[in-house]
Design a protein around this motif. Structure first.
Motif, PDB file in Angstrom:
ATOM      1  N   VAL A 239      52.865 154.068 -19.919  1.00 63.18           N
ATOM      2  CA  VAL A 239      53.080 155.330 -19.693  1.00 63.18           C
ATOM      3  C   VAL A 239      52.418 155.762 -18.533  1.00 63.18           C
ATOM      4  N   LYS A 240      51.144 155.269 -18.336  1.00 61.35           N
ATOM      5  CA  LYS A 240      50.491 155.409 -17.165  1.00 61.35           C
ATOM      6  C   LYS A 240      51.138 154.826 -15.967  1.00 61.35           C
ATOM      7  N   GLN A 241      51.847 153.891 -15.934  1.00 59.37           N
ATOM      8  CA  GLN A 241      52.620 153.395 -14.882  1.00 59.37           C
ATOM      9  C   GLN A 241      53.829 154.334 -14.461  1.00 59.37           C
ATOM     10  N   VAL A 242      54.442 154.763 -15.356  1.00 61.26           N
ATOM     11  CA  VAL A 242      55.415 155.947 -15.103  1.00 61.26           C
ATOM     12  C   VAL A 242      54.857 157.138 -14.538  1.00 61.26           C
ATOM     13  N   ARG A 243      53.725 157.649 -15.182  1.00 60.67           N
ATOM     14  CA  ARG A 243      53.064 158.754 -14.588  1.00 60.67           C
ATOM     15  C   ARG A 243      53.009 158.531 -12.915  1.00 60.67           C
ATOM     16  N   LYS A 244      52.204 157.492 -12.691  1.00 58.67           N
ATOM     17  CA  LYS A 244      51.979 157.074 -11.345  1.00 58.67           C
ATOM     18  C   LYS A 244      53.138 157.005 -10.589  1.00 58.67           C
ATOM     19  N   ALA A 245      54.380 156.402 -10.980  1.00 51.27           N
ATOM     20  CA  ALA A 245      55.559 156.355 -10.143  1.00 51.27           C
ATOM     21  C   ALA A 245      56.234 157.595 -10.086  1.00 51.27           C
ATOM     22  N   VAL A 246      56.042 158.463 -11.095  1.00 47.99           N
ATOM     23  CA  VAL A 246      56.743 159.985 -10.862  1.00 47.99           C
ATOM     24  C   VAL A 246      56.155 160.714  -9.850  1.00 47.99           C
ATOM     25  N   LEU A 247      54.709 160.702  -9.743  1.00 43.96           N
ATOM     26  CA  LEU A 247      54.125 161.190  -8.820  1.00 43.96           C
ATOM     27  C   LEU A 247      54.284 160.914  -7.390  1.00 43.96           C
ATOM     28  N   ARG A 248      54.550 159.413  -7.201  1.00 45.17           N
ATOM     29  CA  ARG A 248      54.555 158.622  -6.250  1.00 45.17           C
ATOM     30  C   ARG A 248      55.886 159.316  -5.378  1.00 45.17           C
ATOM     31  N   LEU A 249      56.927 159.469  -6.313  1.00 41.23           N
ATOM     32  CA  LEU A 249      58.416 159.938  -6.166  1.00 41.23           C
ATOM     33  C   LEU A 249      58.660 161.289  -5.685  1.00 41.23           C
ATOM     34  N   ALA A 250      57.725 162.129  -6.697  1.00 46.76           N
ATOM     35  CA  ALA A 250      57.973 163.537  -6.537  1.00 46.76           C
ATOM     36  C   ALA A 250      56.837 164.240  -6.948  1.00 46.76           C
ATOM     37  N   PRO A 251      56.075 165.019  -6.111  1.00 48.70           N
ATOM     38  CA  PRO A 251      54.759 165.588  -6.305  1.00 48.70           C
ATOM     39  C   PRO A 251      54.897 166.870  -7.235  1.00 48.70           C
ATOM     40  N   PHE A 252      55.257 166.603  -8.586  1.00 46.65           N
ATOM     41  CA  PHE A 252      55.225 167.729  -9.337  1.00 46.65           C
ATOM     42  C   PHE A 252      53.960 168.233  -9.886  1.00 46.65           C
ATOM     43  N   GLU A 253      53.960 169.567 -10.016  1.00 53.68           N
ATOM     44  CA  GLU A 253      52.561 170.240 -10.409  1.00 53.68           C
ATOM     45  C   GLU A 253      52.155 169.759 -11.775  1.00 53.68           C
ATOM     46  N   GLU A 254      53.058 169.703 -12.473  1.00 55.25           N
ATOM     47  CA  GLU A 254      52.387 169.157 -13.937  1.00 55.25           C
ATOM     48  C   GLU A 254      53.277 167.961 -14.227  1.00 55.25           C
ATOM     49  N   VAL A 255      52.719 167.105 -14.949  1.00 52.53           N
ATOM     50  CA  VAL A 255      53.491 166.145 -15.423  1.00 52.53           C
ATOM     51  C   VAL A 255      52.900 165.928 -17.059  1.00 52.53           C
ATOM     52  N   LEU A 256      53.819 166.455 -17.848  1.00 53.08           N
ATOM     53  CA  LEU A 256      53.482 166.647 -19.369  1.00 53.08           C
ATOM     54  C   LEU A 256      54.013 165.370 -20.328  1.00 53.08           C
ATOM     55  N   GLU A 257      53.087 164.787 -20.864  1.00 51.70           N
ATOM     56  CA  GLU A 257      53.633 163.679 -21.701  1.00 51.70           C
ATOM     57  C   GLU A 257      53.608 164.107 -23.255  1.00 51.70           C
ATOM     58  N   THR A 258      54.643 164.055 -23.739  1.00 47.81           N
ATOM     59  CA  THR A 258      55.046 164.163 -25.377  1.00 47.81           C
ATOM     60  C   THR A 258      55.618 163.106 -26.148  1.00 47.81           C
ATOM     61  N   ARG A 259      55.320 163.147 -27.356  1.00 44.59           N
ATOM     62  CA  ARG A 259      56.028 162.170 -28.364  1.00 44.59           C
ATOM     63  C   ARG A 259      57.441 162.807 -28.781  1.00 44.59           C
ATOM     64  N   ALA A 260      58.317 161.868 -28.980  1.00 40.74           N
ATOM     65  CA  ALA A 260      59.528 162.421 -29.701  1.00 40.74           C
ATOM     66  C   ALA A 260      59.362 162.526 -30.952  1.00 40.74           C
ATOM     67  N   GLY A 261      59.743 163.658 -31.746  1.00 47.47           N
ATOM     68  CA  GLY A 261      59.627 163.928 -32.931  1.00 47.47           C
ATOM     69  C   GLY A 261      60.463 163.449 -33.891  1.00 47.47           C
ATOM     70  N   CYS A 262      60.588 163.540 -35.196  1.00 42.61           N
ATOM     71  CA  CYS A 262      61.190 162.645 -36.245  1.00 42.61           C
ATOM     72  C   CYS A 262      62.850 162.927 -35.895  1.00 42.61           C
ATOM     73  N   THR A 263      63.685 163.808 -35.852  1.00 43.40           N
ATOM     74  CA  THR A 263      64.684 163.853 -35.593  1.00 43.40           C
ATOM     75  C   THR A 263      65.188 163.078 -34.602  1.00 43.40           C
ATOM     76  N   VAL A 264      64.595 163.304 -33.368  1.00 46.58           N
ATOM     77  CA  VAL A 264      64.940 162.417 -32.149  1.00 46.58           C
ATOM     78  C   VAL A 264      64.978 160.902 -32.141  1.00 46.58           C
ATOM     79  N   SER A 265      63.688 160.764 -32.902  1.00 46.87           N
ATOM     80  CA  SER A 265      63.161 159.208 -32.994  1.00 46.87           C
ATOM     81  C   SER A 265      64.269 158.579 -33.938  1.00 46.87           C
ATOM     82  N   ARG A 266      64.681 159.342 -35.094  1.00 41.45           N
ATOM     83  CA  ARG A 266      65.636 158.726 -35.944  1.00 41.45           C
ATOM     84  C   ARG A 266      66.870 158.355 -35.443  1.00 41.45           C
ATOM     85  N   HIS A 267      67.269 159.338 -34.225  1.00 39.22           N
ATOM     86  CA  HIS A 267      68.576 158.840 -33.704  1.00 39.22           C
ATOM     87  C   HIS A 267      68.434 157.779 -32.598  1.00 39.22           C
TER      88      HIS A 267
END
Length: 267
Positions: A239-267
């Motif tokens: 996740v840390k590597q992904v965040r670093k890659a995101v900011l290298r490619l596009a300077p987003f003001e906010e990079v928000l990390e979340t976990r997928a909930g039960c419904t999305v995880s189940r599918h």
């Protein structure tokens, strides 16, 4: 005007974000064997994975019904002047139709088909909050959210086809072939539906980082306010590597990390 935001539990926003925006969720139902449990309240994603790992069976999911939506909307209208509800895409669930029917007899309830899932819907929840803070009226917010549904991009990479095979969404031959070739398909949400995009090959880490580059490199059409990194339990280092890659490619003001909930995880 006091406006309340509600959303399906499938929006996959963190507890901190929901508390900040005072969002009330309508939980879908997770069916685990004979148990009917409310997504995020009585069961978490790790419980879903543990059940499948220990039994070989998948949990099932059920939409929020019309009566549950109506009870939620009526409760919110006792305290607020208007309610804006953000649904998972009507292509994925009957939640939107049920919410629309529940709102028909109520004034000042605006139901938005996000045409998306997970934090694709979460984006619209946060856009609603931004507009409430700016003092917009509920109907104007609703109209703008409906227009924004076409501008939200959501996609993800699948590490294994094992669970899609268990759920009947791909054949055993396709799952075996993908595993042997180390294929990791990208699933994209387009026009409210999930479609297979590019198929990556190699280790999950390598595929994910290439996927991030493919999604962001050379883009001049991005709104750089916020982006979500949403996962079903990836290693913190990845996740840390992904965040670093995101900011290298596009300077987003906010990079928000979340976990997928039960419904999305189940599918």
């Amino acid at each position: 005007m006091r406006i309340k935001i509600t959303a399906d539990s499938t929006c996959d926003l963190s507890r901190e974000l929901m508390e900040k925006m005072d969002v009330t969720l309508a939980p879908l139902t997770i069916l685990r064997g004979e148990e009917a449990l409310r997504d995020g309240l009585e069961i978490g994603p790790e419980d879903v994975f543990h059940y499948t790992g220990s039994t070989g069976k998948l949990c099932k999911t059920a939409a929020v019904n019309q009566e549950e939506y109506e009870a939620l909307f009526r409760e919110m209208l006792r305290e607020y002047d208007a309610v804006i509800h953000v649904n998972i895409s009507a292509e994925f669930s009957s939640c939107y139709q049920n919410a629309r029917r529940a709102a028909e007899g109520l004034e000042q309830v605006y139901v938005v088909d996000s045409r998306n899932l997970s934090t694709g819907s979460g984006h619209l929840v946060m856009e609603a909050w931004d507009r409430i803070q700016a003092g917009m009226e509920a109907e104007a917010i609703y109209r703008e959210l409906c227009e924004l549904t076409e501008k939200v991009e959501a996609s993800f990479v699948i590490d294994t086809l094992e669970y899609l095979h268990k759920g009947g969404r791909c054949s055993s031959v396709a799952a075996l072939g993908a595993n042997l070739l180390k294929l990791k398909p990208c699933i994209e949400v387009r026009e409210g539906k999930m479609l297979v995009g590019k198929k990556y090959r190699g280790s999950f880490e390598r595929c994910i980082l290439q996927y991030v580059e493919d999604r962001l490199k050379g883009r001049d059409d991005l709104r750089l306010g916020r982006v979500f990194i949403t996962h079903t339990g990836c290693a913190p280092e990845l996740v840390k590597q992904v965040r670093k890659a995101v900011l290298r490619l596009a300077p987003f003001e906010e990079v928000l990390e979340t976990r997928a909930g039960c419904t999305v995880s189940r599918h």
